[in-house]
Design a protein around this motif. Sequence first.
Motif, short mmCIF file in Angstrom:
data_model
loop_
_atom_site.label_atom_id
_atom_site.label_comp_id
_atom_site.label_asym_id
_atom_site.label_seq_id
_atom_site.Cartn_x
_atom_site.Cartn_y
_atom_site.Cartn_z
N ALA A 1 0.82 -1.21 0.00
CA ALA A 1 0.00 0.00 0.00
C ALA A 1 0.86 1.26 0.00
CB ALA A 1 -0.92 0.00 1.21
N ASP A 2 0.24 2.38 -0.36
CA ASP A 2 0.89 3.68 -0.27
C ASP A 2 0.86 4.21 1.16
OD1 ASP A 2 1.26 4.09 -3.18
OD2 ASP A 2 -0.93 4.19 -3.21
N ARG A 3 -0.09 3.71 1.91
CA ARG A 3 -0.39 4.29 3.23
C ARG A 3 -1.03 3.22 4.09
NH1 ARG A 3 -5.62 8.21 3.76
NH2 ARG A 3 -5.30 9.08 5.85
N VAL A 4 -0.71 3.22 5.39
CA VAL A 4 -1.34 2.30 6.34
C VAL A 4 -1.94 3.10 7.48
CG1 VAL A 4 -1.07 0.31 7.85
CG2 VAL A 4 0.32 0.48 5.79
N ILE A 5 -3.23 2.85 7.73
CA ILE A 5 -3.93 3.45 8.87
C ILE A 5 -4.08 2.39 9.95
CG2 ILE A 5 -6.14 4.41 9.65
CD1 ILE A 5 -6.48 5.48 6.79
N PHE A 6 -3.72 2.74 11.19
CA PHE A 6 -3.83 1.81 12.30
C PHE A 6 -4.97 2.23 13.22
CE2 PHE A 6 0.53 1.41 10.93
CZ PHE A 6 0.79 0.05 11.03
N LEU A 7 -5.82 1.24 13.56
CA LEU A 7 -6.89 1.47 14.52
C LEU A 7 -6.64 0.69 15.80
CD1 LEU A 7 -8.38 2.17 11.71
CD2 LEU A 7 -10.48 1.71 12.98
N ALA A 8 -7.10 1.25 16.91
CA ALA A 8 -7.13 0.54 18.19
C ALA A 8 -8.30 1.09 18.98
CB ALA A 8 -5.82 0.74 18.97
N ASP A 9 -9.08 0.21 19.55
CA ASP A 9 -10.24 0.61 20.35
C ASP A 9 -11.15 1.57 19.59
OD1 ASP A 9 -9.36 -0.91 22.52
OD2 ASP A 9 -8.15 0.74 23.30
N GLY A 10 -11.30 1.32 18.28
CA GLY A 10 -12.24 2.10 17.48
C GLY A 10 -11.76 3.48 17.09
N ARG A 11 -10.47 3.77 17.30
CA ARG A 11 -9.93 5.08 16.94
C ARG A 11 -8.67 4.91 16.09
NH1 ARG A 11 -10.21 8.54 22.65
NH2 ARG A 11 -12.48 8.42 22.93
N ILE A 12 -8.42 5.89 15.23
CA ILE A 12 -7.18 5.89 14.46
C ILE A 12 -6.05 6.35 15.37
CG2 ILE A 12 -5.92 6.97 12.55
CD1 ILE A 12 -8.56 7.11 11.03
N VAL A 13 -5.00 5.52 15.46
CA VAL A 13 -3.89 5.83 16.36
C VAL A 13 -2.59 6.10 15.60
CG1 VAL A 13 -4.87 4.59 18.31
CG2 VAL A 13 -3.41 3.36 16.68
N ASP A 14 -2.56 5.81 14.30
CA ASP A 14 -1.36 6.11 13.52
C ASP A 14 -1.69 6.07 12.03
OD1 ASP A 14 1.25 6.82 13.06
OD2 ASP A 14 2.15 5.07 14.04
N ASP A 15 -0.84 6.71 11.26
CA ASP A 15 -1.04 6.84 9.81
C ASP A 15 0.36 6.90 9.18
OD1 ASP A 15 -1.63 7.61 7.19
OD2 ASP A 15 -3.26 8.94 7.81
N ILE A 16 0.76 5.82 8.52
CA ILE A 16 2.11 5.70 7.96
C ILE A 16 2.06 5.83 6.44
CG2 ILE A 16 4.10 4.18 7.64
CD1 ILE A 16 3.53 2.91 10.29
N GLN A 17 2.89 6.70 5.91
CA GLN A 17 3.03 6.84 4.47
C GLN A 17 4.23 6.02 3.99
OE1 GLN A 17 0.90 8.68 2.59
NE2 GLN A 17 -0.27 9.46 4.33
N GLY A 18 4.12 5.41 2.82
CA GLY A 18 5.22 4.64 2.25
C GLY A 18 5.68 3.51 3.16
N PRO A 19 4.78 2.63 3.58
CA PRO A 19 5.14 1.59 4.55
C PRO A 19 6.04 0.52 3.97
CG PRO A 19 2.95 1.18 3.67
CD PRO A 19 3.37 2.52 3.13
N THR A 20 6.83 -0.09 4.84
CA THR A 20 7.55 -1.32 4.53
C THR A 20 7.04 -2.39 5.48
OG1 THR A 20 9.33 -0.91 6.12
CG2 THR A 20 9.60 -0.01 3.88
N ALA A 21 7.30 -3.65 5.16
CA ALA A 21 6.86 -4.73 6.05
C ALA A 21 7.47 -4.55 7.44
CB ALA A 21 7.25 -6.08 5.45
#
Length: 261
Positions: A224-244
């Motif tokens: 992906a170009d971007r990864v959004i992380f959720l925890a407990d129903g809220r967005i807690v992080d947003d990474i651009q240009g992710p690697t494994a």
Amino acid sequence: MTTTTTQPGAYVANPGVAAARATDLSKVYGQGETQVIALDQVSVDFHQGQFTAIMGPSGSGKSTLMHCMAGLDSISSGSARIGDVELTALKDKKLTQLRRDKIGFIFQAFNLLPTLTAMENITLPMDIAGRKPNTEWLDRVVETVGLSGRLKHRPSQLSGGQQQRVAVARALASQPEIIFGDEPTGNLDSRSGAEVLGFLRNSVRELGQTVVMVTHDPVAASYADRVIFLADGRIVDDIQGPTADSVLERMKGFDAKGRTS
């Protein structure tokens, strides 16, 4: 810079413009002591011409977010939009029409009809809607997912990876504004999964498609170009240009209860 395609009638993506948008979106199940807040005032844009992965611990709300944004589940409060269309304002018939005309779906289960050929499965949603496919676009989609030699085969004559390629082509064929994938490689071996993810990646780069995918796999997310992380129903992080590795490192910040450390 605007991403375009050379095919007539193809959907044109404008990076930076929201293909889908959630604003203070909440989803609550149950009442009183049994109440569960699956999404807690989530606001996020999914940009045109971009591949976004949604990740988080089990129960974090990632699948709920995708289902609400795709019009597959109702929302409790806030707003969910596809392009300029507010989903909460639509009656069932209009919502069904929007899902058919503007959204593509890829699920973990391939959901192919066993009596139809690969090509018939690809064009089935348009056939049901009484729409003729754009043949130039359809040919390009088939070429992008590598199915040219398999179009007359039925699902039982295809490998799991090939069946999921058919599902990807089906989602792309109607030229949707956005494609939602729910663990689309979950039933595939690593090689087949990599092929399907590559096809999704190419659909963004070469066809100007917009893809939003729920996954638990750091390797899948790295496409992906971007990864959004959720925890407990809220967005807690947003990474651009992710690697494994960067995704895996971020996932280590979640404890067993799905909270950030």
